[in-house]
Motif scaffolding. Structure first.
Motif, short mmCIF file in Angstrom:
data_model
loop_
_atom_site.label_atom_id
_atom_site.label_comp_id
_atom_site.label_asym_id
_atom_site.label_seq_id
_atom_site.Cartn_x
_atom_site.Cartn_y
_atom_site.Cartn_z
N GLU A 10 -39.32 -44.32 1.18
CA GLU A 10 -38.20 -44.44 0.27
C GLU A 10 -38.11 -43.27 -0.69
N ASP A 11 -39.25 -42.76 -1.12
CA ASP A 11 -39.30 -41.69 -2.11
C ASP A 11 -40.13 -40.54 -1.56
N ASP A 12 -39.48 -39.40 -1.27
CA ASP A 12 -40.20 -38.26 -0.72
C ASP A 12 -41.21 -37.70 -1.71
N ALA A 13 -40.99 -37.96 -3.00
CA ALA A 13 -41.92 -37.48 -4.01
C ALA A 13 -43.17 -38.36 -4.09
N LEU A 14 -43.08 -39.55 -3.52
CA LEU A 14 -44.22 -40.47 -3.49
C LEU A 14 -44.29 -41.10 -2.09
N PRO A 15 -44.72 -40.31 -1.11
CA PRO A 15 -44.69 -40.78 0.28
C PRO A 15 -45.82 -41.74 0.63
N ILE A 16 -45.71 -42.93 0.10
CA ILE A 16 -46.62 -44.02 0.42
C ILE A 16 -45.79 -45.29 0.52
N ARG A 17 -46.12 -46.13 1.47
CA ARG A 17 -45.40 -47.40 1.60
C ARG A 17 -46.40 -48.50 1.94
N ILE A 18 -46.04 -49.71 1.57
CA ILE A 18 -46.91 -50.84 1.85
C ILE A 18 -46.09 -52.02 2.34
N ASN A 19 -46.56 -52.63 3.40
CA ASN A 19 -46.03 -53.91 3.87
C ASN A 19 -47.02 -54.96 3.38
N PHE A 20 -46.61 -55.71 2.36
CA PHE A 20 -47.52 -56.69 1.78
C PHE A 20 -47.78 -57.83 2.75
N ALA A 21 -48.95 -58.43 2.60
CA ALA A 21 -49.36 -59.50 3.49
C ALA A 21 -48.34 -60.63 3.51
N ASP A 135 -51.47 -53.69 -6.42
CA ASP A 135 -50.84 -54.21 -7.64
C ASP A 135 -49.87 -53.18 -8.23
N GLU A 136 -50.28 -51.92 -8.25
CA GLU A 136 -49.41 -50.87 -8.80
C GLU A 136 -48.14 -50.71 -7.96
N LEU A 137 -48.28 -50.76 -6.65
CA LEU A 137 -47.13 -50.61 -5.77
C LEU A 137 -46.20 -51.82 -5.83
N ARG A 138 -46.77 -52.97 -6.16
CA ARG A 138 -45.96 -54.18 -6.27
C ARG A 138 -45.22 -54.24 -7.62
N ASP A 139 -45.94 -53.97 -8.71
CA ASP A 139 -45.37 -54.14 -10.05
C ASP A 139 -44.49 -52.97 -10.47
N LYS A 140 -44.87 -51.76 -10.09
CA LYS A 140 -44.10 -50.55 -10.43
C LYS A 140 -43.81 -50.44 -11.93
N ASP A 141 -44.85 -50.61 -12.73
CA ASP A 141 -44.72 -50.42 -14.18
C ASP A 141 -44.53 -48.95 -14.50
N GLY A 143 -45.05 -45.32 -15.22
CA GLY A 143 -46.16 -44.44 -14.89
C GLY A 143 -46.94 -44.84 -13.66
N TYR A 144 -46.42 -45.80 -12.89
CA TYR A 144 -47.18 -46.26 -11.72
C TYR A 144 -47.41 -45.15 -10.71
N GLU A 145 -46.47 -44.18 -10.65
CA GLU A 145 -46.61 -43.09 -9.69
C GLU A 145 -47.91 -42.31 -9.95
N LEU A 146 -48.21 -42.11 -11.23
CA LEU A 146 -49.43 -41.38 -11.59
C LEU A 146 -50.67 -42.15 -11.17
N VAL A 147 -50.63 -43.47 -11.39
CA VAL A 147 -51.78 -44.30 -11.03
C VAL A 147 -51.95 -44.34 -9.52
N VAL A 148 -50.84 -44.45 -8.79
CA VAL A 148 -50.91 -44.51 -7.33
C VAL A 148 -51.55 -43.25 -6.76
N LYS A 149 -51.10 -42.09 -7.23
CA LYS A 149 -51.69 -40.84 -6.73
C LYS A 149 -53.18 -40.77 -7.07
N ALA A 150 -53.52 -41.19 -8.29
CA ALA A 150 -54.93 -41.17 -8.69
C ALA A 150 -55.75 -42.13 -7.85
N MET A 151 -55.19 -43.31 -7.55
CA MET A 151 -55.93 -44.30 -6.77
C MET A 151 -56.11 -43.84 -5.33
N VAL A 152 -55.10 -43.18 -4.76
CA VAL A 152 -55.22 -42.66 -3.40
C VAL A 152 -56.36 -41.65 -3.32
N LEU A 153 -56.42 -40.75 -4.30
CA LEU A 153 -57.51 -39.77 -4.34
C LEU A 153 -58.87 -40.46 -4.52
#
Length: 282
Positions: A10-21, A135-141, A143-153
């Motif tokens: 959905e977002d080329d600047a944040l190329p991560i996606r999740i299909n929740f359980a 949780d970050e990808l679900r809630d999208k509070d 600054g979540y983009e920053l947390v997502v990138k940090a968590m991936v690393l």
């Protein structure tokens, strides 16, 4: 059947996606075999499933993580009641990691020089990281983009430390790491259409053939010639998707003198012949 799967984001600047359980419908889920260029993580919340990765058959259960490396052919068989998150990560998400002086970790991974283990069982630390990422990808509070990138690393740092398909010395300070065999890898990459022998590859690294083969296998989990074949097959797949050249032309440009041999090895790797992939380019 075409098994290549194009993964949209959905977002080329944040190329991560999740299909929740979500609950598996009555009966059994049987996905078709597929492969894609992205990293995929299957995080099992409940139940069990059988996951096929290349030629491996894995039995995953609650708390397990199945890590699918880029371009690995895979499918899932799960019974009703099984729950798992499916996380897709494109390399563009960490493509700017050179700015953080950690490109040396991702360069060999992105270029297919190393793989991570497919089946990770009961790693509570990894599970907590994935819980937070979900949780970050679900809630999208904010600054979540920053947390997502940090968590991936953070997830990748754990994988590099504990789950490399090799002995881990590829990144050791002062050891025989990636830089030790990089000349040979670059030689194969630049001359993928040519025939290069072990003697020349070993010479490029200034070591004997026996020593070269040993450290290459230890670091990459496969022999130099297996790696060279993989490099050629990846090139074939790319040319099939991006050019209109014939299979014979692509075979020649990718170092295959025998088209039949190419088709056989390509089907073993990707589950489909070059011609069928060409007919259904994504």
């Amino acid at each position: 059947m075409n098994r290549y799967e194009r993964i949209p984001f959905e977002d080329d600047a944040l190329p991560i996606r999740i299909n929740f359980a979500a609950p598996i419908p009555e009966g059994q889920l049987k996905e078709r075999y597929s492969w894609h260029e992205q990293t995929e993580l299957l995080y099992f919340i409940n139940g069990s499933a059988r996951v096929y990765c290349d030629k491996l058959e894995l039995e995953a259960k609650k708390g397990d993580v199945v890590f699918i490396n880029p371009c690995q052919v895979h499918r899932v068989e799960a019974c009703s009641g099984t729950l798992y998150h499916c996380i897709m990560i494109d390399k563009a998400l960490y493509g700017s990691c050179e700015l953080l002086s950690i490109g040396r970790y991702f360069e060999p991974y992105n270029e297919g020089h190393l793989y991570f283990e497919n089946h990770i069982r009961g790693d509570e630390k990894l599970n907590l990281m994935l819980d937070e990422l979900c949780d970050e990808l679900r809630d999208k509070d904010v600054g979540y983009e920053l947390v997502v990138k940090a968590m991936v690393l953070k997830v990748f740092s754990l994988l590099f430390r504990n789950y490399l398909n090799g002995d881990g010395s590829i990144f050791s300070e002062g050891g025989e790491g990636y830089s030790r065999i990089k000349p040979a890898m670059e030689l194969m990459k630049s001359r993928v259409s040519e025939h290069i022998g072990l003697k020349e590859l070993a010479s490029s690294c200034n070591v004997s053939q026996a020593h070269f083969c040993r450290i290459f296998k230890e670091l990459c989990g496969r022999s130099p010639m297996q790696y060279f074949l993989e490099l050629r097959l990846v090139r074939v797949a790319k040319l099939l998707k991006t050019t209109e050249k014939s299979v014979s032309e692509i075979a020649w440009e990718s170092g295959f003198d025998d088209v039949s041999y190419l088709c056989r090895r390509f089907k073993e790797r990707y589950g489909v012949t070059p011609g069928k992939l060409r007919n259904k380019k994504a």
